[in-house]
Design a protein around this motif. Structure first.
Motif, PDB file in Angstrom:
ATOM      1  N   SER A  10      23.989  42.533  35.923  1.00  0.00           N
ATOM      2  CA  SER A  10      23.834  43.916  35.889  1.00  0.00           C
ATOM      3  C   SER A  10      23.359  44.130  35.306  1.00  0.00           C
ATOM      4  CB  SER A  10      25.897  45.104  35.673  1.00  0.00           C
ATOM      5  OG  SER A  10      24.986  45.667  34.879  1.00  0.00           O
TER       6      SER A  10
ATOM      7  N   ASN B 211      27.119  48.223  37.467  1.00  0.00           N
ATOM      8  CA  ASN B 211      26.789  47.892  38.413  1.00  0.00           C
ATOM      9  C   ASN B 211      26.129  46.108  39.135  1.00  0.00           C
ATOM     10  OD1 ASN B 211      27.201  51.017  39.546  1.00  0.00           O
ATOM     11  ND2 ASN B 211      25.479  51.350  37.310  1.00  0.00           N
ATOM     12  N   TYR B 212      26.661  46.018  39.633  1.00  0.00           N
ATOM     13  CA  TYR B 212      26.075  44.685  39.799  1.00  0.00           C
ATOM     14  C   TYR B 212      25.786  44.228  40.933  1.00  0.00           C
ATOM     15  CZ  TYR B 212      28.850  43.694  35.456  1.00  0.00           C
ATOM     16  OH  TYR B 212      29.692  43.660  34.466  1.00  0.00           O
ATOM     17  N   SER B 213      24.699  43.653  40.975  1.00  0.00           N
ATOM     18  CA  SER B 213      23.764  43.038  42.371  1.00  0.00           C
ATOM     19  C   SER B 213      23.592  41.619  42.239  1.00  0.00           C
ATOM     20  CB  SER B 213      22.151  43.552  42.101  1.00  0.00           C
ATOM     21  OG  SER B 213      22.327  44.458  41.987  1.00  0.00           O
TER      22      SER B 213
END
Length: 192
Positions: free
Chosen positions: A117, A122-124
């Motif tokens: 993140s 928000n994590y990718s």
């Protein structure tokens, strides 16, 4: 170890943790995030005295004992500096995360993956193209009830009883998230 080249010098350590010192379970700078759909009790155990790559302690996911299984239906991550993230100085290049790990998952049904993140929320997903050394060795099967959108996601799965090293090109991950070309320089990151 999270490192990068800062100011034209050799590699500079930006964050390091060996778990030999500190107070279990999380040593105040590690924390966990539990994602929507997780229906099981949390089984990140944090720092435990168990067989380690070096020293006597590890950071562990699983049951209460060193060889006790984890619970089903979990979707959570642990990350260093969970409150503040890790700042990467402006101009830093060759930003890398390197760690040793072993695992015992049900092949193709369960596993671990890497996420990052840039805002702590928000994590990718970290693609295999950014990973060297020990990389993902399978995909998440369709029996996982947590999130159907994750089926087919590359994961570390099966059993690996010996410790192996994984290195992540965080600059490539930052560029993938931002659409830029300057890597993680000047950003605060939350790898997990």
């Amino acid at each position: 170890v999270l490192s990068g080249v800062v100011g034209g010098s050799g590699a500079t350590v930006l964050y390091s943790k060996d778990f030999e010192t500190g107070t279990p379970p999380y040593d105040n700078d590690w924390g966990e995030k539990v994602f929507t759909g997780d229906t099981a009790p949390v089984t990140w155990r944090g720092i435990q005295t168990c067989t380690a790559n070096s020293g006597a302690r590890i950071f562990r996911f699983g049951g209460t004992g060193c060889t006790t299984n984890y619970d089903s239906n979990e979707f959570e991550l642990a990350e260093p500096q969970t409150t503040t993230g890790i700042y990467v100085p402006a101009g830093a290049t060759n930003v890398r995360l390197s760690f040793f790990h072993r695992r015992q998952f049900q092949a193709g049904r369960d596993g671990g993956s890497l996420w990052m993140s840039l805002d702590g929320s928000n994590y990718s997903f970290v693609n295999a193209s950014a990973i060297s050394g020990t990389t993902y060795n399978g995909v998440l099967g369709n029996t996982c009830p947590v999130d159907a959108g994750l089926v087919g996601l590359p994961i570390f799965t099966s059993t690996a009883t010996s410790f192996s090293q994984t290195t992540v090109d965080l600059d490539a991950v930052c560029d993938s998230i931002t659409g830029g070309s300057t890597g993680c320089a000047g950003l605060t990151i939350w790898p997990g």
